[in-house]
Motif scaffolding. Structure first.
Motif, PDB file in Angstrom:
ATOM      1  N   LYS A 239      16.674  27.956  47.725  1.00 54.91           N
ATOM      2  CA  LYS A 239      16.917  29.393  47.643  1.00 54.91           C
ATOM      3  C   LYS A 239      16.149  29.955  46.444  1.00 54.91           C
ATOM      4  CE  LYS A 239      21.587  29.334  49.611  1.00 54.91           C
ATOM      5  NZ  LYS A 239      23.009  29.665  49.384  1.00 54.91           N
ATOM      6  N   PRO A 240      15.740  31.218  46.531  1.00 55.32           N
ATOM      7  CA  PRO A 240      14.982  31.808  45.416  1.00 55.32           C
ATOM      8  C   PRO A 240      15.753  31.798  44.100  1.00 55.32           C
ATOM      9  CG  PRO A 240      14.921  33.229  47.362  1.00 55.32           C
ATOM     10  CD  PRO A 240      15.893  32.147  47.651  1.00 55.32           C
ATOM     11  N   ASP A 241      17.096  31.918  44.180  1.00 53.73           N
ATOM     12  CA  ASP A 241      17.894  32.005  42.952  1.00 53.73           C
ATOM     13  C   ASP A 241      18.582  30.684  42.610  1.00 53.73           C
ATOM     14  OD1 ASP A 241      19.519  31.991  45.106  1.00 53.73           O
ATOM     15  OD2 ASP A 241      20.769  33.702  44.508  1.00 53.73           O
ATOM     16  N   GLY A 242      18.059  29.596  43.162  1.00 53.49           N
ATOM     17  CA  GLY A 242      18.654  28.288  42.896  1.00 53.49           C
ATOM     18  C   GLY A 242      19.543  27.825  44.041  1.00 53.49           C
ATOM     19  N   GLY A 243      19.759  26.526  44.138  1.00 55.32           N
ATOM     20  CA  GLY A 243      20.529  25.992  45.258  1.00 55.32           C
ATOM     21  C   GLY A 243      19.634  25.766  46.476  1.00 55.32           C
ATOM     22  N   GLU A 244      20.241  25.365  47.583  1.00 56.97           N
ATOM     23  CA  GLU A 244      19.477  25.036  48.797  1.00 56.97           C
ATOM     24  C   GLU A 244      20.095  25.708  50.020  1.00 56.97           C
ATOM     25  OE1 GLU A 244      19.499  20.810  49.109  1.00 56.97           O
ATOM     26  OE2 GLU A 244      18.260  20.494  47.313  1.00 56.97           O
ATOM     27  N   PHE A 245      19.224  26.139  50.938  1.00 58.11           N
ATOM     28  CA  PHE A 245      19.690  26.623  52.239  1.00 58.11           C
ATOM     29  C   PHE A 245      20.110  25.446  53.124  1.00 58.11           C
ATOM     30  CE2 PHE A 245      16.832  30.304  51.279  1.00 58.11           C
ATOM     31  CZ  PHE A 245      17.765  31.322  51.417  1.00 58.11           C
ATOM     32  N   GLY A 246      19.400  24.331  52.970  1.00 58.91           N
ATOM     33  CA  GLY A 246      19.626  23.157  53.796  1.00 58.91           C
ATOM     34  C   GLY A 246      18.363  22.319  53.817  1.00 58.91           C
ATOM     35  N   ASN A 247      18.292  21.371  54.746  1.00 59.10           N
ATOM     36  CA  ASN A 247      17.124  20.505  54.886  1.00 59.10           C
ATOM     37  C   ASN A 247      16.430  20.787  56.209  1.00 59.10           C
ATOM     38  OD1 ASN A 247      17.384  18.709  52.440  1.00 59.10           O
ATOM     39  ND2 ASN A 247      19.385  18.366  53.395  1.00 59.10           N
ATOM     40  N   TYR A 248      15.137  20.501  56.261  1.00 57.53           N
ATOM     41  CA  TYR A 248      14.376  20.797  57.472  1.00 57.53           C
ATOM     42  C   TYR A 248      13.172  19.874  57.580  1.00 57.53           C
ATOM     43  CZ  TYR A 248      10.729  23.202  54.720  1.00 57.53           C
ATOM     44  OH  TYR A 248       9.705  23.501  53.853  1.00 57.53           O
ATOM     45  N   TYR A 249      12.670  19.737  58.797  1.00 58.74           N
ATOM     46  CA  TYR A 249      11.437  18.994  59.027  1.00 58.74           C
ATOM     47  C   TYR A 249      10.268  19.949  58.795  1.00 58.74           C
ATOM     48  CZ  TYR A 249      14.022  15.007  60.779  1.00 58.74           C
ATOM     49  OH  TYR A 249      14.860  13.912  60.865  1.00 58.74           O
ATOM     50  N   SER A 250       9.490  19.649  57.758  1.00 57.28           N
ATOM     51  CA  SER A 250       8.443  20.564  57.295  1.00 57.28           C
ATOM     52  C   SER A 250       7.122  20.317  58.020  1.00 57.28           C
ATOM     53  CB  SER A 250       8.247  20.369  55.790  1.00 57.28           C
ATOM     54  OG  SER A 250       7.072  21.024  55.355  1.00 57.28           O
ATOM     55  N   LEU A 251       6.688  21.305  58.791  1.00 55.78           N
ATOM     56  CA  LEU A 251       5.398  21.179  59.478  1.00 55.78           C
ATOM     57  C   LEU A 251       4.234  21.126  58.482  1.00 55.78           C
ATOM     58  CD1 LEU A 251       5.803  23.522  62.615  1.00 55.78           C
ATOM     59  CD2 LEU A 251       6.469  21.139  62.326  1.00 55.78           C
TER      60      LEU A 251
END
Length: 898
Positions: A16-28
């Motif tokens: 997230k822009p302000d710290g922390g995470e949205f989650g995990n993902y497979y990055s193309l």
């Protein structure tokens, strides 16, 4: 067996822009493969799905490479697996899907397997929207009256679906009265990006309604599939598909004043039909996208089946994000969606240089070139510019019977029929409008055209214009949001004044739920062989679909529906002829009642508010009192009632063993039906009213069902006995065996008897004879209707030989074990000298390993003729389904082995 995902190294955290995470993902981007930047956005969604689901069993690394190498591999028609994120159902298709799942549980139980394995593994959203009959119209109490009738007729079906929502995991049922499935999907159900247990991935959906494609306007990859294919997807099976070509459709400029989204979509439909996009994705791009609202995009995406594409895709951009906020998605959710799509190269930003995307072919449209139009009288892609409508109508009267012809003799074209309507003298002519409906998912989700129609109504009322009382007018919004913004604008009262009062929330006239027209109007039409018209803001106008008595059916924007209702006829030139006479005796023209784009934009801006969406959807799953009071059985196995005429246990799995039956050929089969081009799924398995003299009506009456309670074929799709009798029961079907006669009959060739198709099929079956069907081009076009394959299978049809198939219908035939064959290019039954009176033999190897997708097959007749066809099993997986006797049998056997 499945193994660990080989792409775990690119599984990253999205911060997230302000710290922390949205989650995990497979990055193309982490693949560091330059080919990704050249991929169409729609193909990137397939790529991400393949990477995320790669287990070297159902999805392999080689499949990922095929998608990455799309530029080179797509022209080779390579096969890939795809695992959609969710499944979307409506009740007409949802009931048979839940019937099949219940039946599969029984089959698993009988074979000694764990019946609880038959459970959706992906989210299933089921919206009950297809049961609204327009029984009561032109009344401000219509909604409640029609809802009460809907529950009286459909109580058993609704209770069954309510049982399903409790018996199966992962199934959300949206109760009746909530709206049209595709609008509810757009405004509420669509996730755009999933966050499932901390894993982020793009929303994608397959639905058992061909207009599932509407969601493509929101940047969600979605398309229609057959019910049987959807059921396999629910149970964790990957969809096998040919990696599609992608047509790039560049939009420039902006729409001129007075043009509507409907004018645009009918123009796009005609262009894409001409270009040829069957089996392909269409992806829209260009600077014209900045000027195109999300609702307009959804209108274009909705009609993908009418232009023949699998998808009409609009990648996510700033317009998408604005719409998500408008419809009540939270700021946090929208931030997550934007961050994920930007990070994974799936977001279009017009402030950045245009991407290097490559397409299989390209089209371009300047939006300024769009002009007012309608489509008809029998097909969605037969566009008619409004200024040419009168001339085109007269050509249709003159032309021989066909898609653009009614063959009305010159001397009869000006016929005037006098009749009595509720004590008032009335008249009808060819082309007079008897149904005018603002309906259908295509348009009712678009505030511009809905409020545009309301502005037309206001101007007409202010000038003193009225709609003739015998025209059946109706307004069926796609969600409660429409009602809220029409009320906020203060314009609903003008629609009411013209007879366009709200009749219910769901799919109505466009699916054939028109209800009856007044008996004196019906008699005037039938007794005098009039070509009466319907004008509707829908997407389908195939003959016999909208209403049995409207032979001419025109698709038009909601404002044009109001205009034609006021004119009372399609035989009018809006430029030169008045639409009516005002209260001061002055002639009123079309231009006098048509709003400007500025007027429409102002009322949209002031009337369509985010709180309306929040209020509507906060309450949607709570249901209504009638739904909540339905009592349903508990238990995970369904208790079938043999006396039910709505829900019946089908025979698909009777006698099933663990051993696949293997492939079957066809030996000395009769041709039960011999068709020309464009036989639609409405011809094969109608959804509308059950004719009083049909085999289905006879079945119902024998079981004590009164004619007024027949309901529609669509509502009885949970009963195989009725649906088998309703197969090929469309009253407008043209079968060459009948030598010019129109109707749902055929000739039993050995005896020469003319019988209903069902009775002929049973006669062949009793004689131990297989049957086949001969057809022309576009066999099975129209709705993604699994009963259009299930019905023929139950009638004993073993193969269909056609010039070409609609994509979903061919897949459905495969799923039910029917052999699809295509004549070679330039050949058909006529050029080969086939009469349909012959006996047909189709030899296939007994071992499925000896059959290849798309191979040549020789068909031999008993009079010495033979010809070569292409076997339209398009993938190895489809051959596996055929080997097992159908897709559901394949799934059951594989689940038991696990």
């Amino acid at each position: 067996m499945a193994s660990e995902n080989p792409f775990r190294s690119i599984f990253k955290a999205l911060e997230k822009p302000d710290g922390g995470e949205f989650g995990n993902y497979y990055s193309l981007p982490a693949l560091n493969d330059p080919r990704i930047d050249r991929l169409p956005y729609s193909i990137r969604i397939l790529l991400e799905s393949a990477i995320r689901n790669c287990d070297e069993f159902q999805v392999k690394s080689n499949d990922v490479e095929k998608i990455l190498d799309w530029e080179n591999s797509a022209p080779k028609q390579v096969e890939i697996p795809f695992k959609p994120a969710r499944v979307l159902l409506q009740d007409f298709t949802g009931v048979p899907a839940v019937v099949d799942l219940a039946c599969m549980r029984d089959a698993m139980n009988n074979l000694g397997g764990d019946s609880n394995k038959i459970n959706p593994l992906v989210p299933v959203d089921l919206v009950i929207d297809h049961s609204v009959q327009v029984d009561v119209a032109r009344s401000e109490n219509a909604v409640q009256a029609n809802m009460e009738l809907e529950f009286q007729r459909n109580k058993e079906r609704f209770a069954f679906l309510k049982w399903g929502s409790n018996a199966f995991d992962n199934m959300l049922v949206v109760p009746p009265g909530s709206g049209i499935v595709h609008q509810v999907n757009l405004e509420y159900l669509a996730r755009v990006v999933f966050n499932s247990n901390g894993v982020l991935y793009p929303d994608s959906v397959v639905g058992t309604d061909s207009h599932t494609t509407m969601i493509d306007g929101l940047g969600v990859a979605g398309w229609g599939v057959g019910g049987i294919e959807a059921e396999a997807t629910m149970l964790g099976q990957p969809m096998s598909m040919v990696l599609p070509g992608v047509v790039g459709f560049k939009l420039t400029g902006k729409l001129r004043d007075g043009m509507t989204a409907t004018d645009l979509v009918l123009t796009v439909t005609q262009m894409l039909r001409k270009h040829g996009v069957v089996g392909k994705f269409v992806e829209f791009h260009g600077e014209g996208m900045r000027e195109l609202s999300l609702a307009d995009r959804a209108t274009i995406a909705n009609m993908s089946p009418e232009y023949g594409a699998t998808m009409g895709f609009f990648p996510v951009d700033h317009v998408t994000l604005q719409y998500l906020k408008l419809t009540g998605r939270s700021d946090d959710t929208v931030s997550m969606i934007e961050a994920y799509l930007r990070a994974n190269k799936m977001f279009v930003d017009y402030s950045e240089p245009e991407s290097k995307t490559v397409y299989s072919s390209n089209l371009e449209l300047n939006l300024e070139d769009v002009e007012p139009c309608v489509s008809g009288p029998k097909r969605p892609h037969d566009r008619v510019p409004l200024k040419e409508m009168k001339a085109d109508w007269h050509s249709c009267l003159d032309n021989r019977v066909g898609f653009k012809g009614f063959a009305v003799p010159k001397e009869a074209q000006s016929k005037v029929v006098e009749f009595d309507f509720n004590g008032t003298p009335a008249q009808l002519r060819h082309g007079d409008v008897v149904i005018a409906a603002i309906t259908s998912c295509t348009n009712t989700s678009n505030p511009s055209v809905m409020l545009g129609a309301a502005l037309v109504a206001k101007k007409a009322c202010d000038l003193g214009l009225e709609v003739k009382p015998w025209i059946k007018t109706s307004l069926a919004p796609g969600s409660g949001v429409v009602t809220k913004y029409l009320a906020k604008s203060g314009l609903q009262k003008y629609l009411n004044q013209l007879g366009f009062s709200i009749v219910g929330y769901g799919c109505t006239t466009c699916i054939g739920n028109s209800g009856d027209i007044h008996e004196t109007v019906a008699s005037a039409i039938t007794d005098n062989d009039l070509v009466a018209s319907a004008v509707l803001s829908g997407n389908r106008n195939f003959e016999g679909r909208v209403h049995p008595l409207t032979r001419a059916n025109y698709l038009a924007s909601p404002p044009l529906v109001v205009a034609y209702a006021l004119a009372g006829t399609v035989d009018i030139d809006f430029e030169t002829q008045p639409i009516g006479t005002g209260k001061d005796g002055k002639k009123i023209f079309f231009r006098d009642i048509w709003p400007s784009n500025k007027e429409v934009a102002e009322v949209v801006q002031s009337s369509v508010l985010p709180d309306m969406f929040k209020a509507t959807y906060e309450a949607i799953t709570k249901g209504n009192s009638m739904w909540n009071e339905l009592s349903v059985a508990s238990g995970t196995l369904y208790e079938w009632d043999p006396k039910s005429t709505y829900i019946h246990e089908p025979p698909y799995f009777k006698g099933m063993t663990m051993s696949p039956p293997g492939p079957h050929g066809v030996k000395d089969a009769y041709c039960i039906l011999n068709f020309g081009d464009s036989i639609t799924t409405d011809h094969i398995s109608p959804a509308g009213s059950i004719h009083k003299d049909s085999p289905a009506a006879k079945y119902l009456m024998e079981r004590g069902v009164d004619r007024r309670d027949f309901n529609s074929y669509g509502s009885r799709r949970g009963n195989d006995e009725i649906m088998a009798r309703g197969t090929f029961a469309n009253i407008r079907i043209v079968n060459k065996h009948l030598k010019g006669e129109v109707g749902p009959k055929t000739v039993h060739i050995p005896s020469g008897e003319k019988l209903s198709v069902f009775d002929a099929a049973m006669k062949y079956r009793n004689e131990g004879r297989d049957t086949i069907i001969l057809a022309g081009a576009e066999y099975g076009s129209g709705s993604s209707r699994d009963w259009a394959a299930k019905g023929p299978m139950l009638l004993g049809v073993k193969a269909v030989i056609s010039k070409s198939f609609e994509r979903i219908h061919r897949s459905n035939l495969v799923g039910m074990g029917i052999i699809p064959l295509c004549f070679k290019t330039g050949e058909d039954a006529e050029t080969l000298g086939l009469t349909g009176q012959e006996l047909y033999t189709i030899d296939l190897p007994n071992n499925v390993s000896e059959i290849k997708p798309g191979q040549d097959i020789t068909v031999v007749t008993n009079n010495g003729k033979s010809f070569t066809c292409t076997l339209r099993f398009d993938t190895e997986v489809e051959l596996a389904y055929f080997n097992h006797g159908g897709i559901l049998q394949y799934v059951i056997r594989n689940l038991i082995k696990q």
